[in-house]
Scaffold this active site. Structure first.
Site, PDB file in Angstrom:
ATOM      1  N   ASP A  67       0.813  -1.213   0.000  1.00 50.94           N
ATOM      2  CA  ASP A  67       0.000   0.000   0.000  1.00 50.94           C
ATOM      3  C   ASP A  67       0.848   1.264   0.000  1.00 50.94           C
ATOM      4  O   ASP A  67       2.070   1.209   0.176  1.00 50.94           O
ATOM      5  CB  ASP A  67      -0.964  -0.001   1.202  1.00 50.94           C
ATOM      6  N   ASN A 141      -7.255  -2.369  14.586  1.00 55.50           N
ATOM      7  CA  ASN A 141      -8.653  -2.720  14.290  1.00 55.50           C
ATOM      8  C   ASN A 141      -8.760  -3.955  13.383  1.00 55.50           C
ATOM      9  O   ASN A 141      -9.822  -4.260  12.872  1.00 55.50           O
ATOM     10  CB  ASN A 141      -9.376  -1.523  13.644  1.00 55.50           C
ATOM     11  N   HIS A 143      -7.090  -4.442  10.513  1.00 55.07           N
ATOM     12  CA  HIS A 143      -6.891  -4.241   9.073  1.00 55.07           C
ATOM     13  C   HIS A 143      -5.601  -4.895   8.600  1.00 55.07           C
ATOM     14  O   HIS A 143      -4.666  -5.086   9.371  1.00 55.07           O
ATOM     15  CB  HIS A 143      -6.982  -2.759   8.672  1.00 55.07           C
ATOM     16  N   GLU A 148      -9.475  -1.554   5.576  1.00 55.88           N
ATOM     17  CA  GLU A 148     -10.090  -1.213   6.850  1.00 55.88           C
ATOM     18  C   GLU A 148     -11.326  -2.084   7.098  1.00 55.88           C
ATOM     19  O   GLU A 148     -11.838  -2.713   6.164  1.00 55.88           O
ATOM     20  CB  GLU A 148     -10.497   0.268   6.821  1.00 55.88           C
TER      21      GLU A 148
HETATM   22  C1  GLP Z   1      -0.536   0.557   8.633  1.00 60.48           C
HETATM   23  C2  GLP Z   1      -0.187  -0.233   7.362  1.00 60.48           C
HETATM   24  C3  GLP Z   1      -0.306  -1.712   7.552  1.00 60.48           C
HETATM   25  C4  GLP Z   1       0.364  -2.112   8.846  1.00 60.48           C
HETATM   26  C5  GLP Z   1      -0.356  -1.465  10.007  1.00 60.48           C
HETATM   27  C6  GLP Z   1       0.255  -1.805  11.360  1.00 60.48           C
HETATM   28  O1  GLP Z   1      -1.779   1.109   8.685  1.00 60.48           O
HETATM   29  N1  GLP Z   1      -0.936   0.161   6.223  1.00 60.48           N
HETATM   30  O2  GLP Z   1       0.271  -2.386   6.446  1.00 60.48           O
HETATM   31  O3  GLP Z   1       0.350  -3.500   8.986  1.00 60.48           O
HETATM   32  O4  GLP Z   1      -0.342  -0.078   9.861  1.00 60.48           O
HETATM   33  O5  GLP Z   1       1.381  -1.018  11.583  1.00 60.48           O
HETATM   34  P1  GLP Z   1       2.446  -1.292  12.697  1.00 60.48           P
HETATM   35  O6  GLP Z   1       3.226  -2.454  12.240  1.00 60.48           O
HETATM   36  O7  GLP Z   1       3.258  -0.037  12.752  1.00 60.48           O
HETATM   37  O8  GLP Z   1       1.704  -1.527  13.960  1.00 60.48           O
END
Ligand code: GLP
Length: 255
Positions: A67, A141, A143, A148
């Site tokens: 993404d 959440n 995702h 989402e």
């Molecule tokens: C973001 C990314 C995800 C990621 C998530 C968790 O929103 N788009 O790909 O897995 O956050 O992030 P973190 O690993 O910093 O907790």
């Protein structure tokens, strides 16, 4: 689905790196799906170490990122393009031509241009032969990528509006909440599920609820990560804290 519970983040990162390295050694032309966020940083550090100290060769590997924020140029310090360069690509011998991170400079109102880009991205994945191993983090959440809650479980690469919860969780990387982009382009849940293998990483207490739902909850679009239950080759590597709400726990590994 295999759930590996580790003592700490360091162990999680090393097990994940071992898995990626095994694939790259077995198939030097492997197609890796990569994630951003704090969860895979330890994995990336370990891969860099393996490249530098053990000669792990990425020259024929192709990468696709999940993404990207809309509205951030690739050189913006909080863009996922920039993140990937700083935390991984700059330190490995990945061929520039084989790196794919979604384009963030899209106009959300220009639907034809967005559709064209998203179709092109999906086609590139197909042309590369599909993703062999997709690394995933998980949002608080539930995702995955920027899919989402409420994202269709069959969705393909498209633009998503970020929830307030996600924008708040990611504000730590920006100066203020206003600066956190409102939209992102993201591989869909269906795109992710087509990867031949999934590797989901989660650490810390903040992820415990999302991990419980992912492993033990019913499959629902309201927690997109729950779809990994349907994948034939999914591994979750979680530290003790992220695993703390799981009820079916045994010493060592949980299957
Ligand atoms: C973001 C990314 C995800 C990621 C998530 C968790 O929103 N788009 O790909 O897995 O956050 O992030 P973190 O690993 O910093 O907790």
């Amino acid at each position: 689905m295999l759930v590996i519970v580790t003592e700490n983040y360091d162990e999680l990162s090393k097990i994940a790196a071992k898995k990626v390295a095994e694939l790259v050694r077995k198939k030097p032309t492997a197609v890796l799906g990569l994630a951003t966020g704090s969860s895979p940083i330890g994995l990336y550090k370990e891969l860099i170490r393996m490249h530098k100290n053990e000669g792990l060769d990425f020259s024929k590997v192709t990468t696709f990122n999940l993404d990207e924020y809309i509205g951030l140029t690739p050189d913006h310090p909080e863009s996922y393009n920039y993140f990937m360069r700083k935390n991984l690509f700059d330190e490995l011998n990945v061929d520039e031509r084989f790196i794919n991170v979604p384009q963030g400079m899209l106009d959300v109102k220009n639907i034809p241009a967005i559709e064209e880009f998203c179709t092109w991205y999906e086609d590139e994945i197909k042309k590369a032969g599909g993703i062999d191993l997709q690394v995933l983090g998980i949002g608080v959440n539930g995702h995955i990528a920027f899919n989402e809650p409420g994202s269709s479980l069959g969705s393909r690469t498209r633009v998503k509006t970020l929830t307030e919860e996600t924008r708040k969780a990611n504000v730590r990387f920006f100066n203020s909440e206003e600066e956190v982009p409102k939209y992102a382009v993201s591989m869909g849940v269906g795109t992710i599920m087509e990867a031949k293998e999934l590797l989901l990483l989660a650490n810390g207490k903040g992820k415990a609820k999302a991990i419980k739902a992912t492993v033990e909850g019913p499959i629902t679009a309201m927690v997109p990560a729950t779809i990994v239950q349907m994948h034939s080759k999914a591994t979750l590597i979680v530290d003790k804290e992220a695993a703390s709400e799981l009820t079916r726990k045994y010493e060592g590994w949980i299957v």
